[in-house]
Design a protein around this motif. Structure first.
Motif, PDB file in Angstrom:
ATOM      1  N   THR A  24       0.843  -1.194   0.000  1.00  0.00           N
ATOM      2  CA  THR A  24       0.000   0.000   0.000  1.00  0.00           C
ATOM      3  C   THR A  24       0.879   1.245   0.000  1.00  0.00           C
ATOM      4  O   THR A  24       1.734   1.403   0.886  1.00  0.00           O
ATOM      5  N   LYS A  53      -3.733  -0.404  -8.083  1.00  0.00           N
ATOM      6  CA  LYS A  53      -5.149  -0.077  -7.956  1.00  0.00           C
ATOM      7  C   LYS A  53      -5.271   1.194  -7.109  1.00  0.00           C
ATOM      8  O   LYS A  53      -4.689   1.291  -6.024  1.00  0.00           O
ATOM      9  N   ASP A  55      -7.344   3.774  -4.831  1.00  0.00           N
ATOM     10  CA  ASP A  55      -8.500   3.937  -3.949  1.00  0.00           C
ATOM     11  C   ASP A  55      -8.368   5.274  -3.229  1.00  0.00           C
ATOM     12  O   ASP A  55      -7.338   5.950  -3.317  1.00  0.00           O
ATOM     13  N   SER A  56      -9.390   5.670  -2.514  1.00  0.00           N
ATOM     14  CA  SER A  56      -9.319   6.896  -1.711  1.00  0.00           C
ATOM     15  C   SER A  56      -9.806   6.587  -0.299  1.00  0.00           C
ATOM     16  O   SER A  56     -10.709   5.774  -0.091  1.00  0.00           O
ATOM     17  N   LYS A  63     -10.113  13.571   1.736  1.00  0.00           N
ATOM     18  CA  LYS A  63      -9.915  12.354   0.968  1.00  0.00           C
ATOM     19  C   LYS A  63      -8.494  12.302   0.414  1.00  0.00           C
ATOM     20  O   LYS A  63      -7.984  13.297  -0.094  1.00  0.00           O
ATOM     21  N   ALA A  65      -5.794   9.843  -1.954  1.00  0.00           N
ATOM     22  CA  ALA A  65      -5.656   8.693  -2.854  1.00  0.00           C
ATOM     23  C   ALA A  65      -4.516   7.790  -2.377  1.00  0.00           C
ATOM     24  O   ALA A  65      -3.442   8.254  -2.019  1.00  0.00           O
ATOM     25  N   THR A  68      -2.693   0.518  -4.155  1.00  0.00           N
ATOM     26  CA  THR A  68      -2.470  -0.833  -3.629  1.00  0.00           C
ATOM     27  C   THR A  68      -2.093  -1.770  -4.772  1.00  0.00           C
ATOM     28  O   THR A  68      -2.513  -1.578  -5.915  1.00  0.00           O
TER      29      THR A  68
END
Length: 454
Positions: A24, A53, A55-56, A63, A65, A68
């Motif tokens: 991560t 990948k 994600d947030s 928020k 970002a 992963t």
């Protein structure tokens, strides 16, 4: 029903036999790919690649970002050190140990080594805890030592002794806990051999560090050999610990440190990789003296069966026409007479120009150089023209009297041009009377500036 149960059990066993590597990145990066390598000495062996990948997550009301990635490894994956590279430029990677267990970690992509934390993997969690503990204890010891060097009048023997004991206790504790673990040799090798008594002289302190640097490292241990550990320590020893501001002294220190490193390595394949690594490092600063030294005194003395002939040939060709080298020899015919570069003796210096009648820059610059050197008796020009045929060259060379003119057919594929690594025209080389390359001016203004100094 029995067949279905057997099938379910079989599929379940396959799933359990696989391992996952989860990473991560916080924050994420723009790159799409992460590449997994197995580290083998100074080399990296490709294993597989995967996509990042995005994600947030909610962090402090905002928020953010995160990226992963996951690698799935089969049950027969070899135990050892691995590297996940996420930046092809800028040395973006994280190293970890795989020993038949899932590995999960998080890190900041801009400073991965300092920020990495492991949430799964007994081996990696333990080793990271050890590094944090020994680093903290060692820093305390070092800070006392630095104070003593800065102010010799301070009596710091007692606190130094306490800090020294603490460092050793941390090491003994973790080394005992590492019994039967894959990371044990890393714990053993990471321990610095600090002096048991405080040192009051900087020169003596550095001498002790240099002389004991490799004492805890087993250069025959397979786990260490197949990791970045030894190569990283060799890099520190050669390029950072043995340092001098004086260029001549630095060259001497480089050679002394290389001799020390080579004396430690008994594994010839690993020695070969280390020498190639060092050559590549010195290539970045074009330190030809050290590159020649490594080839002549170490690489060429390895068994021929493990030497990389392609590597040697490529490097020799790459450095053949660099400053400090004797210019590669070539011959040509001029007015019915054969000339050789190495045997020319009609000037104190020479300007070798690789040019072409089809090159607009050449047509603009060559006449200026001819005018500049028209009355200069100390410099002779060797104009090496790269052409597909001699038609234009025959006429154009008549406008450049008193120069040596060489016709190089096949243009970019010309053998001499390839030897000199010519990728564009005009290319300039300034030679002394012994044909040693003393300058490689990039532009016409650089040529003029250098010739004015001769």
């Amino acid at each position: 029903m029995k067949k279905i149960l057997v099938l379910i059990f079989f599929i379940s066993s396959l799933v359990q036999a696989q391992y996952t590597i989860n990473g991560t990145m916080t924050p994420t990066i723009k790159s799409d790919w992460v590449i997994l390598y197995k580290i083998e000495g100074a080399r990296q062996k490709f294993v597989q690649n995967t996509k990042i990948k995005i994600d947030s997550v909610e962090y402090l009301g905002k928020k953010q970002a995160i990226g992963t990635f996951t690698f799935t490894l089969p049950k027969d994956t070899k135990i050892g050190s691995y590297r996940a590279t996420y930046k092809l430029e800028g040395a973006g990677f994280v190293d970890f140990i795989f020993n038949k267990e899932d590995v999960s970690f998080g890190f900041h992509p801009d400073y991965p080594n300092q920020s990495i934390t492991f949430s799964a993997s007994k081996e990696n969690i333990f080793y990271k805890q050890y590094l944090d503990a020994i680093s903290k204890a060692q820093q305390t010891l070092d800070s006392i030592q630095v104070k003593a060097l800065q102010n010799p009048d301070l009596d710091l023997k007692a606190p130094y002794k306490t800090a020294y004991t603490n460092v050793n206790n941390v090491q003994i504790s973790y080394l005992k806990a590492a019994e039967n673990m894959y990371v044990k040799p890393f714990v053993q090798a990471s321990f610095r051999n600090s002096s048991s008594e405080i040192i009051d002289n900087p020169k003596k302190y550095m001498s002790n560090m240099v002389s004991t640097f490799f004492d805890r490292m087993d250069f025959n241990n397979k786990a260490l050999l197949n990791s970045s550990f030894l190569v990283d320590r060799i890099t520190d020893y050669v390029f950072y610990i043995n340092y001098s501001e004086d260029p001549n002294t630095q060259q001497k220190l480089y050679k002394e440190s290389i001799i020390k490193v080579m004396s430690k390595i008994k594994n010839n394949p690993f020695k070969k990789d280390v020498i190639e690594f060092l050559i590549s490092q010195f290539e970045t600063t074009m330190n030809l003296d050290l590159i020649d030294y490594l080839f002549d005194n170490h690489y060429n003395k390895l068994p021929e069966s493990i030497q990389n002939k392609k590597f040697k040939d490529e490097k020799q060709k790459l450095f053949a026409a660099e400053i400090g080298r004797i210019a590669p020899n070539f011959s040509w015919k001029e007015n019915g007479k054969t000339f050789e570069l190495s045997k020319l003796n009609d000037a104190e210096n020479y300007l070798l120009i690789f040019w072409s009648t089809g090159c607009s820059h050449c047509i603009r610059e060559i006449p200026q150089i001819h005018k500049l050197l028209k009355e200069n008796k100390k410099v002779k020009v060797i104009a090496f023209s790269l052409e597909q045929n001699d038609f234009a060259w025959k006429n154009y060379k008549k406008t450049l009297p008193n120069w040596h003119h060489v016709l190089g057919l096949n243009k970019w594929e010309n053998k001499t041009a390839r030897t000199y690594n010519i990728v564009s025209t005009p290319s300039y080389f300034v030679l002394n009377k012994d044909k040693k390359i003393i300058a490689k001016p990039d532009q016409l203004k650089d040529v003029k500036a250098f010739l004015e100094k001769l």
